[in-house]
Scaffold this motif. Structure first.
Motif, PDB file in Angstrom:
ATOM      1  N   GLN A 350      47.720  51.617  55.652  1.00 28.78           N
ATOM      2  CA  GLN A 350      48.462  52.265  54.746  1.00 28.78           C
ATOM      3  C   GLN A 350      49.208  51.548  53.459  1.00 28.78           C
ATOM      4  O   GLN A 350      49.064  51.988  52.391  1.00 28.78           O
ATOM      5  N   GLU A 353      46.437  50.779  51.015  1.00 28.22           N
ATOM      6  CA  GLU A 353      46.027  51.784  50.147  1.00 28.22           C
ATOM      7  C   GLU A 353      47.168  52.160  49.203  1.00 28.22           C
ATOM      8  O   GLU A 353      47.008  52.467  48.031  1.00 28.22           O
ATOM      9  N   VAL A 354      48.278  52.003  49.707  1.00 30.60           N
ATOM     10  CA  VAL A 354      49.457  51.956  48.544  1.00 30.60           C
ATOM     11  C   VAL A 354      49.413  51.057  47.525  1.00 30.60           C
ATOM     12  O   VAL A 354      49.377  51.248  46.174  1.00 30.60           O
ATOM     13  N   LEU A 356      46.358  49.467  46.532  1.00 31.83           N
ATOM     14  CA  LEU A 356      45.437  49.886  45.666  1.00 31.83           C
ATOM     15  C   LEU A 356      45.790  51.126  44.742  1.00 31.83           C
ATOM     16  O   LEU A 356      45.392  50.912  43.626  1.00 31.83           O
ATOM     17  N   ASN A 357      46.487  51.913  44.940  1.00 33.09           N
ATOM     18  CA  ASN A 357      47.087  53.054  44.503  1.00 33.09           C
ATOM     19  C   ASN A 357      47.808  52.669  43.217  1.00 33.09           C
ATOM     20  O   ASN A 357      47.742  52.875  41.932  1.00 33.09           O
ATOM     21  N   SER A 358      48.735  51.639  43.448  1.00 31.39           N
ATOM     22  CA  SER A 358      49.612  50.885  42.303  1.00 31.39           C
ATOM     23  C   SER A 358      48.652  50.173  41.365  1.00 31.39           C
ATOM     24  O   SER A 358      48.944  50.131  40.501  1.00 31.39           O
ATOM     25  N   GLN A 360      45.692  50.814  40.620  1.00 31.98           N
ATOM     26  CA  GLN A 360      44.688  51.883  39.830  1.00 31.98           C
ATOM     27  C   GLN A 360      45.774  52.532  38.811  1.00 31.98           C
ATOM     28  O   GLN A 360      45.132  52.629  37.577  1.00 31.98           O
ATOM     29  N   LYS A 361      46.892  52.672  39.124  1.00 33.41           N
ATOM     30  CA  LYS A 361      47.908  53.336  38.051  1.00 33.41           C
ATOM     31  C   LYS A 361      48.080  52.517  36.877  1.00 33.41           C
ATOM     32  O   LYS A 361      48.354  52.658  35.951  1.00 33.41           O
TER      33      LYS A 361
END
Length: 361
Positions: A350, A353-354, A356-358, A360-361
């Motif tokens: 988790q 994933e957080v 990676l999302n940061s 990408q943003k």
């Protein structure tokens, strides 16, 4: 009116028809008469051979019987046939073959079966199935003209055929069904599969600190996987023959052969020397020796396989207990909270994933 039996000489295949076929033909002829089939109405035949020849030989009356059955099963054919000319008889035959195919009674475009050129057993089976469909219809009373309103009685059967065809097509095209046909039973998580397959993990995925608890558990799982692989290689005789079975079989054959020769020698001595002093008759030597040998061999192999399966089951249960304890064991991971390795791995996933999302943003 009595049908002339000499209107056609029986073919050689019809002369050789067995008693079962003759009885079947006679039964079908009686069923047609009970249903008031127009082509056989008023027709009288008593000899089973004549009835068999009548139903299994190409003729206009035989085609009329099939036409009568097909139009009763699927009435729209009656309207279609009424528009055809006498010279278009081949079209009628093709339509009847098509109906038989849609009812799953014959292959597609099997015109030889409709014309009467197919084997007699196949023809009788086809006529019998048509009669079964006609007589099992819920509207049979109306189908036979006992009521004024005649509905499309064969529509139900045709719809069932199409529904079954669609169901089978949907079933075989379903991905879940394909997975059932070719199952891949692998209960391990995707990130542990490379370890079980003995694939080297990328350097980036390996723990940097060997003293890390996660790294230790992964190494322990690696050892368990290696032990399972070694156990599988050691128990190959479960899937194949028992090691040394050929030597054991040859030994048993030799012992049984010697025993057979001793019994034969005893019988010879008994007949020449002792028979006159004994009341009972000469004992008969059983001819089941080879059978007993094969049974003994199979039982021995089965016993070995059962022992191996028992050992393999016990080992698997032990490994399962070890893995289950490791999954349920909670320990501290530096954060002060007690968690299992599975919970810790999920937490790391988790967080990753957080992260990676940061990015990408």
């Amino acid at each position: 009116m009595e049908c002339s039996a000499n209107h056609r000489v029986a073919e050689p295949g019809l002369k050789m028809a067995g008693g079962m076929e003759l009885r079947k033909a006679e039964e079908l002829f009686q069923r047609l008469q009970k249903l008031s089939c127009l082509p056989v109405k008023g027709l009288y035949m008593s000899e089973p051979e004549n009835i068999h020849e009548f139903l299994c030989t190409p003729s206009v009356i035989r085609l009329g019987i099939l036409e009568w059955l097909c139009t009763r099963i699927y009435p729209p054919l009656q309207e279609q046939f009424s528009t055809l000319k006498e010279s278009e008889g081949e079209e009628k035959i093709k339509e009847m073959a098509k109906l038989g195919f849609e009812l799953m009674l014959c292959p597609d475009e099997d015109v030889d079966l409709i014309k009467g050129n197919a084997p007699s057993s196949k023809q009788l089976l086809f006529i019998g199935r048509l009669l079964d469909i006609l007589q099992t219809s819920p509207n049979i009373s109306r189908d036979l003209g006992l009521e004024s309103s005649s509905q499309y009685i064969g529509e139900t059967f045709v719809n069932y055929t199409y529904d079954n065809e669609d169901l089978l097509g949907e079933l075989f095209s379903c991905l879940d069904f394909q997975e059932i046909l070719t199952p891949e039973c692998n209960p391990w998580p995707a990130d542990l599969q490379p370890l079980l397959l003995k694939e080297e993990l990328p350097e980036s995925s390996l723990p940097s600190d060997k003293n890390n608890a996660i790294g230790e558990h992964l190494e322990e799982l690696q050892k368990i996987s290696t032990a399972l692989h070694d156990l599988e290689e050691e128990c190959t005789f479960i899937r194949s023959s028992v090691p040394g079975i050929e030597t054991i079989t040859q030994t048993l054959k030799l012992a049984l052969t010697d025993f057979h020769q001793l019994i034969g020698a005893f019988n010879q001595v008994y007949e020449n020397e002792f028979q006159e002093h004994c009341g009972p008759k000469t004992p008969c030597l059983s001819h089941c020796g080879p059978f007993f040998q094969s049974v003994h061999c199979l039982l021995s192999s089965c016993s070995k396989e059962l022992e191996a399966i028992d050992q393999f089951t016990a080992t698997s249960n032990t490994i399962t207990e070890v893995v289950s304890k490791k999954e349920q064991f909670k320990e501290s991971w530096g954060g002060g909270t007690m968690e299992t390795i599975y919970e810790k791995i999920n937490e790391i996933k988790q967080n990753y994933e957080v992260f990676l999302n940061s990015l990408q943003k």
